[in-house]
Write a protein that holds these residues in place. Structure first.
Motif, PDB file in Angstrom:
ATOM      1  N   PHE A  79      -9.352  -1.853 -11.741  1.00 56.12           N
ATOM      2  CA  PHE A  79      -8.395  -0.761 -11.622  1.00 56.12           C
ATOM      3  C   PHE A  79      -7.512  -0.990 -10.402  1.00 56.12           C
ATOM      4  O   PHE A  79      -8.008  -1.275  -9.316  1.00 56.12           O
ATOM      5  N   PHE A  80      -6.191  -0.878 -10.580  1.00 54.89           N
ATOM      6  CA  PHE A  80      -5.240  -1.066  -9.495  1.00 54.89           C
ATOM      7  C   PHE A  80      -4.828   0.290  -8.924  1.00 54.89           C
ATOM      8  O   PHE A  80      -4.563   1.225  -9.682  1.00 54.89           O
ATOM      9  N   GLY A  81      -4.745   0.380  -7.593  1.00 49.34           N
ATOM     10  CA  GLY A  81      -4.333   1.628  -6.973  1.00 49.34           C
ATOM     11  C   GLY A  81      -4.151   1.448  -5.477  1.00 49.34           C
ATOM     12  O   GLY A  81      -3.889   0.347  -4.995  1.00 49.34           O
ATOM     13  N   PHE A  82      -4.325   2.535  -4.705  1.00 53.53           N
ATOM     14  CA  PHE A  82      -4.226   2.475  -3.249  1.00 53.53           C
ATOM     15  C   PHE A  82      -4.965   3.669  -2.665  1.00 53.53           C
ATOM     16  O   PHE A  82      -5.097   4.715  -3.317  1.00 53.53           O
ATOM     17  N   THR A  83      -5.467   3.524  -1.458  1.00 56.34           N
ATOM     18  CA  THR A  83      -6.363   4.538  -0.915  1.00 56.34           C
ATOM     19  C   THR A  83      -5.663   5.841  -0.557  1.00 56.34           C
ATOM     20  O   THR A  83      -6.320   6.877  -0.441  1.00 56.34           O
ATOM     21  N   SER A  84      -4.335   5.812  -0.372  1.00 54.25           N
ATOM     22  CA  SER A  84      -3.592   7.037  -0.057  1.00 54.25           C
ATOM     23  C   SER A  84      -3.162   7.787  -1.310  1.00 54.25           C
ATOM     24  O   SER A  84      -2.500   8.827  -1.197  1.00 54.25           O
ATOM     25  N   CYS A  85      -3.530   7.287  -2.449  1.00 51.56           N
ATOM     26  CA  CYS A  85      -3.155   7.912  -3.721  1.00 51.56           C
ATOM     27  C   CYS A  85      -3.704   9.339  -3.774  1.00 51.56           C
ATOM     28  O   CYS A  85      -4.904   9.560  -3.569  1.00 51.56           O
ATOM     29  N   PRO A  86      -2.855  10.329  -4.060  1.00 46.85           N
ATOM     30  CA  PRO A  86      -3.309  11.718  -3.983  1.00 46.85           C
ATOM     31  C   PRO A  86      -4.067  12.225  -5.204  1.00 46.85           C
ATOM     32  O   PRO A  86      -4.789  13.215  -5.108  1.00 46.85           O
ATOM     33  N   ASP A  87      -3.899  11.577  -6.345  1.00 44.25           N
ATOM     34  CA  ASP A  87      -4.483  12.163  -7.549  1.00 44.25           C
ATOM     35  C   ASP A  87      -5.071  11.158  -8.524  1.00 44.25           C
ATOM     36  O   ASP A  87      -6.273  11.196  -8.820  1.00 44.25           O
ATOM     37  N   VAL A  88      -4.257  10.240  -9.045  1.00 43.90           N
ATOM     38  CA  VAL A  88      -4.711   9.354 -10.116  1.00 43.90           C
ATOM     39  C   VAL A  88      -5.898   8.503  -9.679  1.00 43.90           C
ATOM     40  O   VAL A  88      -6.890   8.384 -10.410  1.00 43.90           O
ATOM     41  N   CYS A  89      -5.817   7.910  -8.496  1.00 41.74           N
ATOM     42  CA  CYS A  89      -6.882   7.002  -8.044  1.00 41.74           C
ATOM     43  C   CYS A  89      -8.225   7.709  -7.853  1.00 41.74           C
ATOM     44  O   CYS A  89      -9.236   7.259  -8.398  1.00 41.74           O
ATOM     45  N   PHE A 115     -17.443  -2.957 -11.074  1.00 43.62           N
ATOM     46  CA  PHE A 115     -16.271  -2.092 -11.071  1.00 43.62           C
ATOM     47  C   PHE A 115     -15.464  -2.431  -9.828  1.00 43.62           C
ATOM     48  O   PHE A 115     -15.936  -2.262  -8.699  1.00 43.62           O
ATOM     49  N   THR A 116     -14.240  -2.915 -10.029  1.00 45.87           N
ATOM     50  CA  THR A 116     -13.433  -3.448  -8.929  1.00 45.87           C
ATOM     51  C   THR A 116     -12.134  -2.676  -8.778  1.00 45.87           C
ATOM     52  O   THR A 116     -11.354  -2.551  -9.728  1.00 45.87           O
ATOM     53  N   PHE A 117     -11.906  -2.172  -7.574  1.00 47.77           N
ATOM     54  CA  PHE A 117     -10.681  -1.474  -7.222  1.00 47.77           C
ATOM     55  C   PHE A 117      -9.794  -2.439  -6.450  1.00 47.77           C
ATOM     56  O   PHE A 117     -10.201  -2.978  -5.414  1.00 47.77           O
ATOM     57  N   VAL A 118      -8.574  -2.669  -6.949  1.00 43.95           N
ATOM     58  CA  VAL A 118      -7.630  -3.577  -6.312  1.00 43.95           C
ATOM     59  C   VAL A 118      -6.530  -2.752  -5.662  1.00 43.95           C
ATOM     60  O   VAL A 118      -5.736  -2.107  -6.351  1.00 43.95           O
ATOM     61  N   SER A 119      -6.483  -2.767  -4.324  1.00 41.99           N
ATOM     62  CA  SER A 119      -5.422  -2.032  -3.635  1.00 41.99           C
ATOM     63  C   SER A 119      -4.140  -2.856  -3.653  1.00 41.99           C
ATOM     64  O   SER A 119      -4.126  -4.023  -3.246  1.00 41.99           O
ATOM     65  N   VAL A 120      -3.053  -2.221  -4.099  1.00 43.06           N
ATOM     66  CA  VAL A 120      -1.746  -2.887  -4.124  1.00 43.06           C
ATOM     67  C   VAL A 120      -0.932  -2.539  -2.882  1.00 43.06           C
ATOM     68  O   VAL A 120       0.252  -2.846  -2.807  1.00 43.06           O
ATOM     69  N   ASP A 121      -1.600  -1.918  -1.901  1.00 43.84           N
ATOM     70  CA  ASP A 121      -0.920  -1.479  -0.678  1.00 43.84           C
ATOM     71  C   ASP A 121      -1.602  -2.094   0.547  1.00 43.84           C
ATOM     72  O   ASP A 121      -2.165  -1.380   1.381  1.00 43.84           O
ATOM     73  N   PRO A 168      10.714   0.341   6.447  1.00 47.10           N
ATOM     74  CA  PRO A 168      10.460  -0.099   7.823  1.00 47.10           C
ATOM     75  C   PRO A 168      10.150   1.071   8.751  1.00 47.10           C
ATOM     76  O   PRO A 168      10.898   2.045   8.821  1.00 47.10           O
ATOM     77  N   GLY A 169       9.012   0.989   9.410  1.00 46.39           N
ATOM     78  CA  GLY A 169       8.625   2.010  10.380  1.00 46.39           C
ATOM     79  C   GLY A 169       8.062   3.279   9.781  1.00 46.39           C
ATOM     80  O   GLY A 169       7.644   4.171  10.522  1.00 46.39           O
ATOM     81  N   ALA A 170       8.036   3.385   8.463  1.00 51.31           N
ATOM     82  CA  ALA A 170       7.549   4.611   7.814  1.00 51.31           C
ATOM     83  C   ALA A 170       6.061   4.500   7.501  1.00 51.31           C
ATOM     84  O   ALA A 170       5.591   3.453   7.051  1.00 51.31           O
ATOM     85  N   GLU A 171       5.321   5.574   7.757  1.00 52.79           N
ATOM     86  CA  GLU A 171       3.899   5.600   7.428  1.00 52.79           C
ATOM     87  C   GLU A 171       3.683   5.983   5.978  1.00 52.79           C
ATOM     88  O   GLU A 171       2.687   5.602   5.368  1.00 52.79           O
ATOM     89  N   ASN A 172       4.599   6.748   5.432  1.00 48.98           N
ATOM     90  CA  ASN A 172       4.490   7.181   4.042  1.00 48.98           C
ATOM     91  C   ASN A 172       5.621   6.582   3.220  1.00 48.98           C
ATOM     92  O   ASN A 172       6.786   6.657   3.608  1.00 48.98           O
ATOM     93  N   TYR A 173       5.279   5.979   2.128  1.00 51.89           N
ATOM     94  CA  TYR A 173       6.261   5.408   1.206  1.00 51.89           C
ATOM     95  C   TYR A 173       5.638   5.420  -0.188  1.00 51.89           C
ATOM     96  O   TYR A 173       4.406   5.431  -0.340  1.00 51.89           O
ATOM     97  N   PRO A 174       6.467   5.438  -1.214  1.00 50.91           N
ATOM     98  CA  PRO A 174       5.938   5.561  -2.583  1.00 50.91           C
ATOM     99  C   PRO A 174       5.308   4.272  -3.087  1.00 50.91           C
ATOM    100  O   PRO A 174       5.784   3.174  -2.788  1.00 50.91           O
ATOM    101  N   VAL A 175       4.220   4.441  -3.833  1.00 50.04           N
ATOM    102  CA  VAL A 175       3.527   3.339  -4.495  1.00 50.04           C
ATOM    103  C   VAL A 175       3.327   3.731  -5.955  1.00 50.04           C
ATOM    104  O   VAL A 175       2.785   4.801  -6.238  1.00 50.04           O
ATOM    105  N   TYR A 176       3.774   2.873  -6.846  1.00 47.80           N
ATOM    106  CA  TYR A 176       3.645   3.136  -8.278  1.00 47.80           C
ATOM    107  C   TYR A 176       2.713   2.092  -8.880  1.00 47.80           C
ATOM    108  O   TYR A 176       2.798   0.902  -8.557  1.00 47.80           O
TER     109      TYR A 176
END
Length: 227
Positions: A79-89, A115-121, A168-176
């Motif tokens: 499963f692909f995702g990221f740890t900051s994901c608010p809902d789906v992950c 079961f393997t979680f792949v972070s794309v972030d 650049p310099g942003a802590e929050n950015y969108p990940v799809y």
């Protein structure tokens, strides 16, 4: 904001078209067997022909390598995702933990599953952070990541779409990323796609059928116990 909305709309449209096309291809190409159905409502969609994966390299906590050999001799749900994901992950990982329990309750040994979680972030998700994240949901879950090129290598082989809009310099950015889960068989081949793990009991029963009909396609390779 307007560009993000346009991208989301485009991504949604592509996802719908791709899903419809995939369902149609699988429905048309897969030979029917007595007593078996291939309904679009099935949680686990089996490919007409398993697709062999080629070499890739990702990383686990402790600088451990996760590669093609790490997929051998077990069934791996990816499963692909990221740890900051608010809902789906988090929702998916909770469902996958239930799925793992359901499969084990049906008599499958835990050692046969991965079961393997792949972070794309990787910019925000270190291997250590990923391990803490996934083991919160289930201690046996595996968390990995890599460079953009390494992630793209595996994601393209599985057909998993993702896009990270770094700022650049942003802590929050969108990940799809795609919400599907990919099932790799013990011969390191893409074998099936779990459209949604929201029905763990149904997916577990279907998995047991798939596992029962599995035919190995390559010599067995003993997995490295350190991986």
């Amino acid at each position: 904001m307007r560009q993000q909305l346009k991208f989301l709309a485009m991504l949604a449209g592509i996802s719908v078209v791709a899903l419809v096309a995939l369902l149609w291809i699988l429905w048309s190409a897969r030979p029917a067997t007595p007593g078996e159905t291939n309904s679009a409502t099935e949680p686990l969609i089996v490919l007409p022909q398993p697709r062999a994966l080629t070499d890739f390299t990702l990383w686990r906590n402790g600088s451990r390598v996760f590669d093609l050999g790490s997929l051998r001799d077990r069934w791996t749900f990816v499963f692909f995702g990221f740890t900051s994901c608010p809902d789906v992950c988090p929702t998916t990982l909770v469902s996958l933990a239930r799925l793992q329990k359901q499969i084990i309750d049906l008599g499958v040994a835990p050692e046969e599953l991965q079961f393997t979680f792949v972070s794309v972030d990787p910019q925000r998700d270190s291997p250590e952070e990923i391990e803490r994240y996934v083991t919160f949901f289930e201690p046996r879950f595996v968390g990995v990541t890599g460079s953009e090129a390494q992630l793209t290598n595996l994601s393209r082989q599985l057909g998993a779409a993702f896009k990270v809009e770094y700022a650049p310099g942003a802590e929050n950015y969108p990940v799809y990323h795609t919400g599907a889960v990919f099932l790799v068989d013990p011969s390191a081949r893409l074998h099936a796609i779990l459209r949604s793990p929201s029905d763990p009991a149904g997916a577990a029963r279907r998995f047991r059928e798939v596992r029962g009909g599995f035919v190995e396609d390559s010599p067995r390779i003993t997995a490295n116990p350190g991986r």
